[in-house]
Every structure is written in structure tokens, then in C-alpha cells.
Write a protein that holds these residues in place. Structure first.
Motif, mmCIF file in Angstrom:
data_model
loop_
_atom_site.group_PDB
_atom_site.id
_atom_site.type_symbol
_atom_site.label_atom_id
_atom_site.label_comp_id
_atom_site.label_asym_id
_atom_site.label_seq_id
_atom_site.Cartn_x
_atom_site.Cartn_y
_atom_site.Cartn_z
ATOM 1 N N PHE A 183 0.835 -1.289 0.008
ATOM 2 C CA PHE A 183 -0.189 0.097 0.020
ATOM 3 C C PHE A 183 1.058 1.263 -0.133
ATOM 4 O O PHE A 183 1.839 1.360 0.629
ATOM 5 N N GLY A 184 0.558 2.041 -0.900
ATOM 6 C CA GLY A 184 1.342 3.490 -0.983
ATOM 7 C C GLY A 184 2.415 3.357 -1.801
ATOM 8 O O GLY A 184 3.001 4.401 -2.363
ATOM 9 N N ARG A 185 2.758 2.319 -2.399
ATOM 10 C CA ARG A 185 4.224 2.054 -3.085
ATOM 11 C C ARG A 185 3.859 2.253 -4.466
ATOM 12 O O ARG A 185 2.757 2.280 -4.908
ATOM 13 N N ILE A 186 4.848 2.167 -5.244
ATOM 14 C CA ILE A 186 4.798 2.157 -6.613
ATOM 15 C C ILE A 186 4.131 1.038 -7.314
ATOM 16 O O ILE A 186 4.580 -0.215 -6.970
ATOM 17 N N SER A 187 3.380 1.168 -8.225
ATOM 18 C CA SER A 187 2.544 0.126 -8.814
ATOM 19 C C SER A 187 3.639 -0.783 -9.859
ATOM 20 O O SER A 187 4.609 -0.187 -10.346
ATOM 21 N N VAL A 203 -4.296 10.094 -0.383
ATOM 22 C CA VAL A 203 -2.900 9.930 0.254
ATOM 23 C C VAL A 203 -1.738 9.840 -0.462
ATOM 24 O O VAL A 203 -1.940 9.611 -1.607
ATOM 25 N N ARG A 204 -0.794 9.753 0.050
ATOM 26 C CA ARG A 204 0.597 9.825 -0.657
ATOM 27 C C ARG A 204 0.658 8.306 -1.331
ATOM 28 O O ARG A 204 0.426 7.498 -0.725
ATOM 29 N N HIS A 205 0.915 8.342 -2.692
ATOM 30 C CA HIS A 205 0.711 7.218 -3.318
ATOM 31 C C HIS A 205 1.852 6.966 -4.209
ATOM 32 O O HIS A 205 2.332 8.137 -4.701
ATOM 33 N N TYR A 206 2.066 5.758 -4.944
ATOM 34 C CA TYR A 206 2.862 5.704 -6.190
ATOM 35 C C TYR A 206 4.288 6.388 -5.698
ATOM 36 O O TYR A 206 4.951 6.696 -6.528
ATOM 37 N N LEU A 246 11.012 13.069 -3.788
ATOM 38 C CA LEU A 246 10.781 13.527 -5.226
ATOM 39 C C LEU A 246 10.752 14.989 -5.295
ATOM 40 O O LEU A 246 10.101 15.565 -4.872
ATOM 41 N N VAL A 247 11.713 15.226 -6.254
ATOM 42 C CA VAL A 247 11.588 16.896 -6.777
ATOM 43 C C VAL A 247 11.324 16.865 -8.161
ATOM 44 O O VAL A 247 11.829 16.666 -8.985
ATOM 45 N N LEU A 248 9.949 17.734 -8.265
ATOM 46 C CA LEU A 248 9.276 17.834 -9.453
ATOM 47 C C LEU A 248 9.695 18.997 -10.154
ATOM 48 O O LEU A 248 9.743 20.338 -9.444
ATOM 49 N N PRO A 294 0.219 18.597 -19.298
ATOM 50 C CA PRO A 294 -1.187 17.732 -19.002
ATOM 51 C C PRO A 294 -2.017 17.756 -20.252
ATOM 52 O O PRO A 294 -3.053 18.315 -20.150
ATOM 53 N N LEU A 295 -1.670 16.814 -21.120
ATOM 54 C CA LEU A 295 -2.569 16.743 -22.319
ATOM 55 C C LEU A 295 -2.481 15.013 -22.472
ATOM 56 O O LEU A 295 -1.471 14.706 -22.456
ATOM 57 N N GLY A 296 -3.672 14.868 -22.907
ATOM 58 C CA GLY A 296 -3.669 13.391 -23.289
ATOM 59 C C GLY A 296 -3.273 12.449 -22.043
ATOM 60 O O GLY A 296 -3.663 12.741 -21.082
ATOM 61 N N ILE A 297 -2.523 11.382 -22.242
ATOM 62 C CA ILE A 297 -2.097 10.676 -21.250
ATOM 63 C C ILE A 297 -1.058 11.255 -20.149
ATOM 64 O O ILE A 297 -0.752 10.810 -19.162
ATOM 65 N N GLY A 298 -0.527 12.250 -20.362
ATOM 66 C CA GLY A 298 0.468 13.201 -19.844
ATOM 67 C C GLY A 298 -0.408 13.635 -18.504
ATOM 68 O O GLY A 298 0.337 13.836 -17.481
ATOM 69 N N VAL A 299 -1.761 13.747 -18.678
ATOM 70 C CA VAL A 299 -2.542 14.088 -17.449
ATOM 71 C C VAL A 299 -2.362 13.220 -16.328
ATOM 72 O O VAL A 299 -2.067 13.324 -15.195
ATOM 73 N N ALA A 300 -2.427 11.791 -16.781
ATOM 74 C CA ALA A 300 -2.350 10.660 -15.772
ATOM 75 C C ALA A 300 -0.872 10.701 -15.372
ATOM 76 O O ALA A 300 -0.863 10.506 -14.014
ATOM 77 N N VAL A 301 0.389 10.649 -16.014
ATOM 78 C CA VAL A 301 1.424 10.765 -15.647
ATOM 79 C C VAL A 301 1.797 11.666 -14.552
ATOM 80 O O VAL A 301 2.327 11.697 -13.647
ATOM 81 N N ARG A 302 1.118 12.905 -14.910
ATOM 82 C CA ARG A 302 1.453 14.138 -13.875
ATOM 83 C C ARG A 302 0.974 13.980 -12.484
ATOM 84 O O ARG A 302 1.303 14.209 -11.622
ATOM 85 N N ASP A 303 -0.330 13.394 -12.643
ATOM 86 C CA ASP A 303 -1.110 13.104 -11.394
ATOM 87 C C ASP A 303 -0.506 12.039 -10.739
ATOM 88 O O ASP A 303 -0.219 12.432 -9.300
ATOM 89 N N ARG A 304 0.023 11.016 -11.103
ATOM 90 C CA ARG A 304 0.653 10.088 -10.192
ATOM 91 C C ARG A 304 2.059 10.955 -9.755
ATOM 92 O O ARG A 304 2.360 10.710 -8.589
ATOM 93 N N LEU A 305 2.606 11.555 -10.407
ATOM 94 C CA LEU A 305 4.045 12.262 -9.876
ATOM 95 C C LEU A 305 3.564 13.216 -8.873
ATOM 96 O O LEU A 305 4.319 13.512 -7.857
ATOM 97 N N MET A 306 2.462 14.018 -9.106
ATOM 98 C CA MET A 306 2.090 14.856 -7.919
ATOM 99 C C MET A 306 1.769 13.969 -6.840
ATOM 100 O O MET A 306 2.042 14.587 -5.648
ATOM 101 N N ARG A 307 1.107 13.111 -6.943
ATOM 102 C CA ARG A 307 0.756 12.106 -5.714
ATOM 103 C C ARG A 307 2.012 11.578 -5.001
ATOM 104 O O ARG A 307 2.052 11.530 -3.887
ATOM 105 N N ALA A 308 2.843 11.108 -5.883
ATOM 106 C CA ALA A 308 4.026 10.633 -5.380
ATOM 107 C C ALA A 308 4.749 11.626 -4.547
ATOM 108 O O ALA A 308 5.602 11.242 -3.692
ATOM 109 N N GLY A 309 4.766 12.767 -4.953
ATOM 110 C CA GLY A 309 5.685 13.864 -4.423
ATOM 111 C C GLY A 309 5.137 14.484 -3.212
ATOM 112 O O GLY A 309 5.714 14.834 -2.482
ATOM 113 N N SER A 310 3.919 14.360 -3.129
ATOM 114 C CA SER A 310 3.126 15.035 -1.864
ATOM 115 C C SER A 310 3.493 14.185 -0.568
ATOM 116 O O SER A 310 3.689 12.959 -0.428
ATOM 117 N N LEU A 311 3.819 14.874 0.506
ATOM 118 C CA LEU A 311 4.033 14.204 1.874
ATOM 119 C C LEU A 311 2.449 14.031 2.648
ATOM 120 O O LEU A 311 1.901 14.803 2.627
#
Ligand code: TXA
Ligand code: MG
Length: 366
Positions: A153-157, A240-243, A249-251, A349-366
């Protein structure tokens, strides 16, 4: 518990070894056990969705909190009818357009589905995977399969069987190894209400694709709103912090041109602060780094892995599908290299870039 490794040749599912592996995995599922298996998005950790005691084992193996509901995977219409009490016209349209494939629909739960699966929610997340191994497994097992991503739980898929073993070896009955997954980022989760299509999690099926099929409006609703408890959040597990990798992580906002310079500024700053730095590097980054890095390269250390910058070759920046496919493998690779911090650019944030961004933002949040 001993975790069995069952190998399948994705190119030849009729081959004797592949058939035996799928038959064994299906038997384990029917007997109430847990099996990790490939889907076109990421590996899932499956158990019979209609048996509460089997589903409990998923939560235990992942150390997943019981408030976080599971997606149920179905192989055909009959299985869909076992888990969903009803399917409205708009949901049918989406199924016709995107199933089998990386789209999860929230549908009224049938009484056959244990409450544990939906964490007490009225709707159950259902998807029909497109991966040939997942399809064969569902067909042979003959039961709907509840399966979250096969990570702690919470780790990278996980996008290959090795990733699954890293997190779950000894905690599950078997891993059905079908090689690398196709897309690398999870399914899009959608709630189809009257006249409206609400995206709870961005994913492989894009907003544009949904707009081309949905009759009503298509909107995002992915964040917890103020005053709302996590349990009431659109997709409870997303709040919650995920992925997340182990490293910090520094974005970096990835608006090229100037992207390489922005990334290298971060690398220089972090190396000066004594960090072991990992970079999710777009194609062409190495050439720029060798010109602009402040600390001289220790070439021997670089190839032998003790230089303080570790570069993961993420691929062409203008191809978000490739970035999605390699995202999790890259984060895991840098973690394994022992970096203390990962510098990563954010795709547009275009096309599938939206999902990649979303995962990175969640992985980066504490
Ligand atoms: O691509 C995928 O969807 C992968 C593969 C294995 O199918 N599965 C996956 O499952 O990503 P998981 O459990 O890691 O993420 C599912 C997300 C969680 O955030 C959960 O909270 C949400 O879906 N979810 C599941 N059922 C839900 C429901 N009934 N209502 C709202 N959100 C739900
Ligand atoms: Mg997950």
C-alpha cells in the motif's frame, strides 16, 4: 508462505507451459488464494471477488487499509452481471467503446459482492482487462477477480513480475509472470451519472477519448473536497501519498525549451547539498548534463554505480505513451540504485500526460 512463480509465454498462450501456468493460477483463485497477474496497465493482486475470506487476503498481503475499495475484473458479460446490479445506457456506451481495456466503471453493487470489496460503498468499480493473460486467467477461473495493483500500500505500482516479488514475495500464493505490462499507468476510473461522466482517477483512457463517446459533460473530480472525509472522497485510495518511491521526489515543471537547464540546476543544487541524485531523464539529457554539471563526472564510478548522479533514460519527451510505460520502472530503478532524491520533470497535462502528472504529484506529496 511460499510464493509460486508461474511463467507464461504471452506470445503463445496455447503452449503447454503457458496453459499449465494459467490452469494452476486459476485453481489457486478458485480455491480462495491470491495470485498476482499482468493486465495491460499494471500487475494486479487477484482473489475471488465473491468470497470475503479470499478478498481479506489481498488487504493483508498489501497492508491496505479496509477503507480503500478494490476494482473487480470481469472476463465476460455473465461475470459483469454477477457483480453489477444494473448497467445504465451511458455505461453501456462506454463499455462498447473501451472494453476490454483500461477503463473502470463505477456501477451499483450486486448483493453477491461482499461489502469488503467496495469498503461499504454502494457502487463497485468494474473493468474488463484487455491483456491476453488476464483474459485467459478470468476465463479459466470462471469467477470475477478483485484486484488492486500488486504493490504494498502506498508504494509504486508494479509493471513486471520482478516488481511484484520486491513487494509481495512470501505474502501471496503465486505470481503469474507474463512479462512487462503494456501501458504502465492504471485505468481511468469513471462514474457515469445521468447526463454526466465524472472522472475519479485519470488514466490510460483520456478525457478526449471519453468526450468522444459520452453524451453528457465529462468532468474531473479527483480531489477530496474541503470538509469531506477521506472515506467519502471520490476514489478513497487516491487521497493519500501514493505511487511513492523511497527517495524524495523533486518535480520540475517540464515546459521545454529550457527543460534540461532547469533539471541540471536542481541536480547541481542537490549534489552540492550532499545528496545522491537520481534523474528521470528525457532523451538528450545526458549530453546537456555532461556540459553543465558542476561536479566533475567520476566516469568509473558512473558506470559502476558510485558516482552521485544516477540517470534513468526515460525516453523521448514528446511521446507521453512511452513516458507512462516506463514511469514506475524508472522510479523503482532509481530507488534500487540507492539515490536519496529523484529529480523528475512533469509532462504537459495533455492526453495521457494528465495521468503521468497526476501520479507524480501524488508520489511527491507528503
Ligand atoms: O489499472 C488498474 O486499475 C489496476 C489494474 C490491476 O486493474 N488496478 C488498480 O487498483 O489500480 P488500485 O486498487 O491500486 O486502485 C484502485 C483505485 C483506488 O484508489 C480505490 O480507492 C478506487 O480505485 N476505487 C475502487 N473501487 C472504488 C469504488 N467503488 N468507488 C470509488 N473508488 C473506488
Ligand atoms: Mg494501487
Amino acid at each position: 508462505m511460499q510464493t509460486q512463480r508461474l511463467a507464461v509465454d504471452v506470445g503463445d498462450l496455447e503452449e503447454k507451459g503457458s496453459r499449465a501456468a494459467i490452469a494452476r493460477a486459476a485453481e489457486i483463485l478458485r480455491g480462495g488464494g491470491t495470485v498476482a497477474f499482468p493486465t495491460e496497465t499494471v500487475y494486479g493482486l487477484g482473489a475471488n471477488a465473491l468470497v470475503a475470506d479470499a478478498v481479506k487476503k489481498i488487504f493483508a498481503a498489501k497492508e491496505r487499509p479496509s477503507w480503500d475499495p478494490l476494482i473487480v475484473h470481469v472476463g465476460d458479460r455473465e461475470m459483469l452481471e454477477m457483480v453489477a446490479a444494473e448497467v445504465n445506457q451511458d455505461a453501456y456506451r462506454l463499455m462498447e467503446a473501451f472494453w476490454p481495456g483500461p477503463l473502470t466503471l463505477l456501477l451499483p453493487r450486486s448483493a453477491k459482492v461482499p461489502e469488503l470489496v467496495t469498503a461499504g460503498l454502494e457502487k463497485v468499480g468494474v473493468r474488463m482487462p484487455a491483456h491476453p493473460v488476464a483474459q485467459a486467467l478470468l476465463r479459466v477461473a470462471g469467477v470475477p477477480v478483485a484486484a488492486p495493483s500488486a504493490n504494498r500500500f502506498g508504494r509504486i505500482s508494479p509493471t513486471n513480475a520482478f516488481h511484484v516479488a520486491e513487494d509481495l514475495e512470501g505474502r501471496i500464493d503465486a505470481i503469474l509472470d507474463g512479462g512487462e505490462t503494456t501501458h504502465g499507468v492504471e485505468s481511468t476510473i469513471v462514474d457515469v451519472r445521468e447526463g454526466e461522466c465524472v472522472i475519479y482517477r485519470s488514466g490510460m483512457i483520456t478525457l478526449e477519448q471519453l468526450r468522444s463517446v459520452c453524451r453528457g459533460e465529462v468532468v474531473y473530480r479527483t480531489e477530496v473536497e474541503e470538509g469531506e472525509s477521506r472515506k467519502a472522497a471520490p476514489a478513497p485510495g487516491m487521497g493519500v501519498r501514493h505511487y511513492a518511491p523511497r527517495a524524495r521526489l523533486v518535480l520540475v515543471e517540464g515546459l521545454s525549451p529550457g527543460l534540461d537547464v532547469a533539471l541540471i540546476d536542481e541536480v547541481n543544487r542537490l549534489e552540492e547539498a550532499g545528496e545522491v541524485v537520481g534523474v528521470m531523464a528525457p532523451e538528450g539529457f545526458m549530453a546537456a548534463l555532461s556540459l553543465m554539471r558542476k561536479k566533475p563526472f567520476d566516469l568509473r564510478g558512473f558506470t559502476m554505480g558510485y558516482d552521485t548522479v544516477h540517470v534513468y533514460h526515460w525516453g523521448p519527451w514528446e511521446k507521453p505513451e512511452g513516458l507512462a510505460q516506463k514511469l514506475y520502472a524508472g522510479l523503482r530503478w532509481l530507488d534500487a540504485a540507492g539515490v536519496t532524491v529523484i529529480v523528475c520533470p512533469l509532462p504537459a497535462p495533455l492526453g495521457i500526460g494528465v495521468a503521468v502528472r497526476d501520479r507524480l504529484m501524488r508520489a511527491g506529496s507528503l
